[in-house]
Write a protein that holds these residues in place. Structure first.
Motif, PDB file in Angstrom:
ATOM      1  N   LYS A 107       0.813  -1.220   0.000  1.00  0.00           N
ATOM      2  CA  LYS A 107       0.000   0.000   0.000  1.00  0.00           C
ATOM      3  C   LYS A 107       0.845   1.267   0.000  1.00  0.00           C
ATOM      4  O   LYS A 107       0.337   2.347  -0.307  1.00  0.00           O
ATOM      5  CB  LYS A 107      -0.930   0.011   1.215  1.00  0.00           C
ATOM      6  CG  LYS A 107      -1.890  -1.164   1.286  1.00  0.00           C
ATOM      7  CD  LYS A 107      -2.865  -1.160   0.130  1.00  0.00           C
ATOM      8  CE  LYS A 107      -3.899  -2.265   0.296  1.00  0.00           C
ATOM      9  NZ  LYS A 107      -4.883  -2.291  -0.824  1.00  0.00           N
ATOM     10  N   LEU A 108       2.107   1.144   0.388  1.00  0.00           N
ATOM     11  CA  LEU A 108       2.991   2.303   0.383  1.00  0.00           C
ATOM     12  C   LEU A 108       4.426   1.840   0.276  1.00  0.00           C
ATOM     13  O   LEU A 108       4.742   0.652   0.415  1.00  0.00           O
ATOM     14  CB  LEU A 108       2.790   3.163   1.645  1.00  0.00           C
ATOM     15  CG  LEU A 108       2.969   2.536   3.029  1.00  0.00           C
ATOM     16  CD1 LEU A 108       4.441   2.317   3.396  1.00  0.00           C
ATOM     17  CD2 LEU A 108       2.342   3.433   4.088  1.00  0.00           C
ATOM     18  N   SER A 109       5.309   2.785   0.033  1.00  0.00           N
ATOM     19  CA  SER A 109       6.746   2.561   0.049  1.00  0.00           C
ATOM     20  C   SER A 109       7.359   3.578   0.990  1.00  0.00           C
ATOM     21  O   SER A 109       6.887   4.721   1.082  1.00  0.00           O
ATOM     22  CB  SER A 109       7.334   2.737  -1.359  1.00  0.00           C
ATOM     23  OG  SER A 109       8.754   2.796  -1.300  1.00  0.00           O
ATOM     24  N   LEU A 110       8.403   3.183   1.695  1.00  0.00           N
ATOM     25  CA  LEU A 110       9.053   4.119   2.596  1.00  0.00           C
ATOM     26  C   LEU A 110       9.730   5.254   1.859  1.00  0.00           C
ATOM     27  O   LEU A 110      10.057   6.287   2.450  1.00  0.00           O
ATOM     28  CB  LEU A 110      10.074   3.382   3.478  1.00  0.00           C
ATOM     29  CG  LEU A 110       9.489   2.372   4.460  1.00  0.00           C
ATOM     30  CD1 LEU A 110      10.607   1.671   5.235  1.00  0.00           C
ATOM     31  CD2 LEU A 110       8.519   3.042   5.438  1.00  0.00           C
ATOM     32  N   SER A 111       9.925   5.093   0.557  1.00  0.00           N
ATOM     33  CA  SER A 111      10.514   6.169  -0.255  1.00  0.00           C
ATOM     34  C   SER A 111       9.469   7.145  -0.783  1.00  0.00           C
ATOM     35  O   SER A 111       9.819   8.172  -1.374  1.00  0.00           O
ATOM     36  CB  SER A 111      11.307   5.581  -1.424  1.00  0.00           C
ATOM     37  OG  SER A 111      10.451   4.841  -2.289  1.00  0.00           O
ATOM     38  N   ASP A 112       8.189   6.860  -0.570  1.00  0.00           N
ATOM     39  CA  ASP A 112       7.133   7.804  -0.954  1.00  0.00           C
ATOM     40  C   ASP A 112       7.321   9.110  -0.187  1.00  0.00           C
ATOM     41  O   ASP A 112       7.742   9.109   0.976  1.00  0.00           O
ATOM     42  CB  ASP A 112       5.750   7.246  -0.619  1.00  0.00           C
ATOM     43  CG  ASP A 112       5.363   6.047  -1.466  1.00  0.00           C
ATOM     44  OD1 ASP A 112       6.002   5.814  -2.504  1.00  0.00           O
ATOM     45  OD2 ASP A 112       4.414   5.333  -1.063  1.00  0.00           O
ATOM     46  N   THR A 113       6.980  10.214  -0.829  1.00  0.00           N
ATOM     47  CA  THR A 113       7.021  11.487  -0.118  1.00  0.00           C
ATOM     48  C   THR A 113       5.668  11.765   0.528  1.00  0.00           C
ATOM     49  O   THR A 113       4.632  11.238   0.099  1.00  0.00           O
ATOM     50  CB  THR A 113       7.373  12.641  -1.060  1.00  0.00           C
ATOM     51  OG1 THR A 113       6.328  12.782  -2.035  1.00  0.00           O
ATOM     52  CG2 THR A 113       8.713  12.413  -1.741  1.00  0.00           C
ATOM     53  N   ALA A 114       5.703  12.601   1.550  1.00  0.00           N
ATOM     54  CA  ALA A 114       4.455  12.963   2.216  1.00  0.00           C
ATOM     55  C   ALA A 114       3.509  13.645   1.247  1.00  0.00           C
ATOM     56  O   ALA A 114       2.293  13.416   1.270  1.00  0.00           O
ATOM     57  CB  ALA A 114       4.750  13.875   3.406  1.00  0.00           C
ATOM     58  N   THR A 130      10.376  12.030   2.925  1.00  0.00           N
ATOM     59  CA  THR A 130       9.888  10.675   2.671  1.00  0.00           C
ATOM     60  C   THR A 130       9.205  10.113   3.919  1.00  0.00           C
ATOM     61  O   THR A 130       9.403  10.602   5.043  1.00  0.00           O
ATOM     62  CB  THR A 130      11.036   9.735   2.278  1.00  0.00           C
ATOM     63  OG1 THR A 130      11.908   9.565   3.405  1.00  0.00           O
ATOM     64  CG2 THR A 130      11.814  10.292   1.087  1.00  0.00           C
ATOM     65  N   LEU A 131       8.431   9.058   3.709  1.00  0.00           N
ATOM     66  CA  LEU A 131       7.800   8.395   4.850  1.00  0.00           C
ATOM     67  C   LEU A 131       8.846   7.830   5.801  1.00  0.00           C
ATOM     68  O   LEU A 131       8.649   7.842   7.023  1.00  0.00           O
ATOM     69  CB  LEU A 131       6.873   7.283   4.363  1.00  0.00           C
ATOM     70  CG  LEU A 131       5.699   7.700   3.465  1.00  0.00           C
ATOM     71  CD1 LEU A 131       4.739   6.525   3.285  1.00  0.00           C
ATOM     72  CD2 LEU A 131       4.971   8.901   4.027  1.00  0.00           C
ATOM     73  N   LEU A 132       9.963   7.351   5.282  1.00  0.00           N
ATOM     74  CA  LEU A 132      11.031   6.848   6.145  1.00  0.00           C
ATOM     75  C   LEU A 132      11.594   7.968   7.008  1.00  0.00           C
ATOM     76  O   LEU A 132      11.838   7.777   8.211  1.00  0.00           O
ATOM     77  CB  LEU A 132      12.140   6.213   5.306  1.00  0.00           C
ATOM     78  CG  LEU A 132      13.335   5.666   6.100  1.00  0.00           C
ATOM     79  CD1 LEU A 132      12.886   4.601   7.096  1.00  0.00           C
ATOM     80  CD2 LEU A 132      14.395   5.105   5.165  1.00  0.00           C
TER      81      LEU A 132
END
Length: 390
Positions: A107-114, A130-132
């Motif tokens: 559903k998401l990647s830790l590299s996705d941006t907010a 990023t979410l991370l």
């Protein structure tokens, strides 16, 4: 049993129970465990004027509960392993696992941006994080707490839109409720649920936790301990912006013992195991602390000096340089995972060594120094390890 404060004798009995009484469940503990817990916890409570504590020690496939003092000074209701305590920032470990679960579901990647996850943040500075980075407090210097004027989710979004970073994203760690709060909000959103629903109806049941809550139901309020503030007045945590995500969970020693076991892989759900692994992985190092998703880890064995340094006030209140681990250190190596948690009236600490299957849970209805918590738990863990009880 209820002890009423009606006479000098009752008061004396109350003091004896508060500082030396063990529940019957603890009588089954091996002598080495019983001795170290009973030699450590009552003096700790006396020093810091803690009304009640629930301790869970997990070792060799068994759990031992030690319950001291009162869940309420007013009613003299004794603490049990089912008493509900506020976990404070230990809640962040649950938020990290929820994010790991969304990751396992694709559903998401830790590299996705907010900004890519929340259109309202597109074009803002925080929208580029990023979410991370949000999950690991490296999004550019979000503070420990929201300003007092920010009390709702909508106000929080406005705060993020106006936020100006103090340093480049990914450069420094600054421990932050708004940072992991936004991560948790976006993780739940990716699962198509509000955060409270995703936690209470999806993650907590998967973890097998039936007495862990964000909002304690009316039917369980009699088990909810009262916390005690610095002035001695009874207090419980109030609502705040992204409070659920950062510090909102309440649980019992019995459920937290199950949670510890889940964190060394005692779960059947493959996606949940992947989520736990993601939360345990080390994404960067600052000093000896290796940052996971909510969890904070140390290569095991670790000295008390290093563990105290990682839990020192400087780590919560001052920015720290980070050294990113690329790729992230996998979760399966020998590490000690720990987390402190506090609200105005409660202080908690958990430490678990997954590779040895040993853990300590310490729940108290007063906020007291982290160093005292860490030292007490370390003393207990050392006995588990040296006595071959793992």
């Amino acid at each position: 049993m209820r002890i009423q404060k009606t006479s000098a004798l009752a008061s004396l009995l109350g003091c004896l129970f508060l500082y030396s009484g063990l529940t019957r469940a603890a009588e089954n503990a091996p002598p080495a465990i019983a001795q170290v817990v009973d030699a450590t916890i009552p003096p700790l409570m006396k020093t810091h004027d803690i009304p009640g504590m629930a301790i869970a020690v997990v070792a060799n496939g068994r759990t031992y509960f030690f319950n001291y003092g009162f869940a309420s000074k007013q009613s003299r209701q004794p603490v049990t392993q089912d008493t509900l305590f506020e976990l404070g920032s230990i809640s962040k470990t649950f938020t990290g696992i929820l994010g790991g679960y969304a990751l396992s579901q694709g559903k998401l990647s830790l590299s996705d941006t907010a900004g890519s996850r929340l259109p309202a943040l597109q074009g803002s500075a925080i929208g580029q994080a990023t979410l991370l980075q949000l999950a690991t407090y490296t999004a550019g210097g979000l503070p420990l707490q929201f300003p007092d004027a920010v009390n709702s989710g909508q106000q929080a979004i406005g705060y993020y839109q106006a936020f100006r970073p103090a340093f480049a994203a990914g450069e420094r760690r600054l421990y932050s409720n708004p940072s992991i709060g936004l991560f948790g909000y976006l993780a739940a959103q990716s699962l198509g649920q509000p955060f409270d629903e995703a936690m209470e109806k999806t993650l907590l049941p998967k973890l097998g936790l039936s007495s862990t809550y964000i909002r304690v139901p009316a039917s369980r309020m009699e088990r909810y301990a009262w916390g005690y503030a610095r002035d001695g007045k009874p207090v419980r945590v109030g609502p705040g912006a992204f409070d659920s995500e950062a510090y909102g969970i309440k649980s019992s020693a019995a459920d937290m013992a199950k949670y510890m076991a889940a964190n060394w892989g005692d779960v059947r759900d493959a996606d949940l195991r992947q989520a736990l692994d993601a939360s345990h992985a080390a994404y960067y190092r600052t000093g000896d602390l290796e940052q996971g998703l909510g969890w904070e880890g140390y290569r095991y064995p670790v000295s008390l000096t290093r563990l105290l340094a990682g839990n020192a006030n400087e780590m919560a209140f001052q920015p720290q340089p980070v050294s990113w681990l690329t790729p992230a250190r996998p979760a399966k190596e020998a590490v000690l995972l720990n987390k402190t948690g506090s609200t105005n009236g409660f202080g908690a600490y958990v430490a678990v060594v997954p590779s040895r299957k040993i853990a300590v849970v310490m729940l108290a209805n007063r906020n007291y120094p982290n160093a005292a918590r860490v030292t007490a738990a370390y003393r207990i863990l050392a006995v588990l390890d040296s006595a071959g009880l793992s």
